[in-house]
Design an enzyme around this catalytic site. Structure first.
Site, PDB file in Angstrom:
ATOM      1  N   TYR A 147      -3.258  -6.257  -0.245  1.00  0.00           N
ATOM      2  CA  TYR A 147      -2.037  -5.809   0.808  1.00  0.00           C
ATOM      3  C   TYR A 147      -3.007  -4.405   1.724  1.00  0.00           C
ATOM      4  CZ  TYR A 147       2.587  -7.581  -0.783  1.00  0.00           C
ATOM      5  OH  TYR A 147       3.478  -8.032  -0.698  1.00  0.00           O
TER       6      TYR A 147
ATOM      7  N   ASP B  48       9.194  -6.145   2.877  1.00  0.00           N
ATOM      8  CA  ASP B  48      10.230  -6.270   2.742  1.00  0.00           C
ATOM      9  C   ASP B  48      10.579  -5.976   4.383  1.00  0.00           C
ATOM     10  OD1 ASP B  48      10.697  -5.496   0.121  1.00  0.00           O
ATOM     11  OD2 ASP B  48      10.279  -3.679   0.781  1.00  0.00           O
TER      12      ASP B  48
END
Length: 322
Positions: free
Chosen positions: A162, A65
């Site tokens: 992540y 994003d």
């Protein structure tokens, strides 16, 4: 992450090239190309077009994003044979018949793409009256390798890792403002870690996802650790086979509510069990999130992994990685 990229020796094929790259997502509107908008994919494809003379589309391991960073991202692209051969017209004398200049071309591709990316970054900053050190870019290709057509950057991946970084209270470093979220509260690290452990395993993460039409929200979460370093930075390390949209940031958002003392440690598990968008988890800001690693099986397993992932996508409960 491994530095050895299995290669293809079939010179008759259009070369499929794997690129391993990193980027600072601060000034980008996410990964995916959008007309008239600065994106990582758009910038990379612009550089490829300049280099090879035609527009090429890259396939990415996982879209990120706006504001999200990547320490290790992976793409593949099919290069025209003529453009590939032009990268190095005369292979090195010690290349040998088995290499046929392949490694020299990979090295040239990385060097030329990075030079074009640096020029594009400098132009963007110059147009806005901002200084940009010479040769610096926020998208950097680390290496390239020719792979077989069995490889697919997205569908061959077996896992993504992540890291989400926050700093509580007054421990603020302006040099880390782009990749660390400042939180105006003390955070209970052991309590957040306890709450995170209850979310591990295969579940329907609907309460933690923004689902796409026809896409599954079922994922297998293999790691959700919370740790604090000596500088006071708290890192959430999250790993899964794949992630649906905003899943990592929603997991962190829920745990931060626990860490602040606003919610009981059982609350994230209750959200998970509800599997409902009506009681969705809060979404943490994007700039604290970094894609740290993409995992792949051995080369001989690529085709099977791609087939398995595509079948899952084509089922009614299919989905995409974050």
């Amino acid at each position: 992450m491994s530095t050895d990229l299995p290669t293809s020796t079939d010179a008759s094929l259009t070369p499929r090239v794997r690129l391993d790259l990193a980027y600072d997502g601060t000034r980008f509107h996410g990964w995916a190309a959008q007309p008239g908008t600065l994106t990582v994919q758009g910038m990379l494809e612009d550089a490829l077009e300049t280099l090879v003379g035609q527009r090429l589309s890259v396939t990415v391991a996982g879209r990120t994003d706006a504001g999200v960073h990547a320490r290790h991202q992976v793409v593949h692209v099919d290069l025209p044979r003529s453009a590939w051969e032009r990268l190095v017209r005369t292979p090195a004398a010690d290349a040998g018949p088995e290499r046929d200049g392949e490694q020299d071309r990979c090295t040239a591709l990385v060097r030329r793409l990075n030079a074009l990316l640096a020029l594009a970054a400098a132009q963007w900053f110059r147009e806005r009256g901002l200084a940009c050190p010479k040769g610096v870019t926020d998208v950097l290709i680390h290496r390239a390798g020719v792979v077989s057509t069995d490889f697919d950057a997205r569908f061959a991946a077996t896992g993504r890792a992540y890291a989400y970084r926050v700093v509580p209270g007054g421990h603020r470093d302006p040099l880390r403002r782009h990749d660390v979220v400042w939180v105006d509260a003390a955070l209970d690290v052991p309590l957040m870690a306890e709450a995170g452990r209850a979310l591990l395993g295969e579940h329907d993460f609907l309460s933690y996802c923004r689902p796409r039409e026809g896409a599954t929200t079922s994922r297998t979460l293999t790691r959700l650790d919370v740790e604090e370093d000596p500088q006071g930075i708290i890192t959430f390390r999250v790993e899964a086979d794949a992630f649906c949209h905003s899943m990592v940031r929603s997991l962190v958002g829920a745990l931060l509510e626990v860490g602040r003392g606003r919610r009981a440690p059982e609350w994230p598990a209750e959200l998970l069990a509800a599997a409902s968008r009506e009681s969705a988890a809060p979404v943490a800001p994007p700039h604290g999130l970094t894609l740290e690693r993409v995992d792949y099986p051995q080369a001989q397993e690529w085709a099977a992994r791609v087939s398995q992932a595509r079948r899952r996508r084509d089922e009614p409960c299919c989905g995409e990685a974050e």
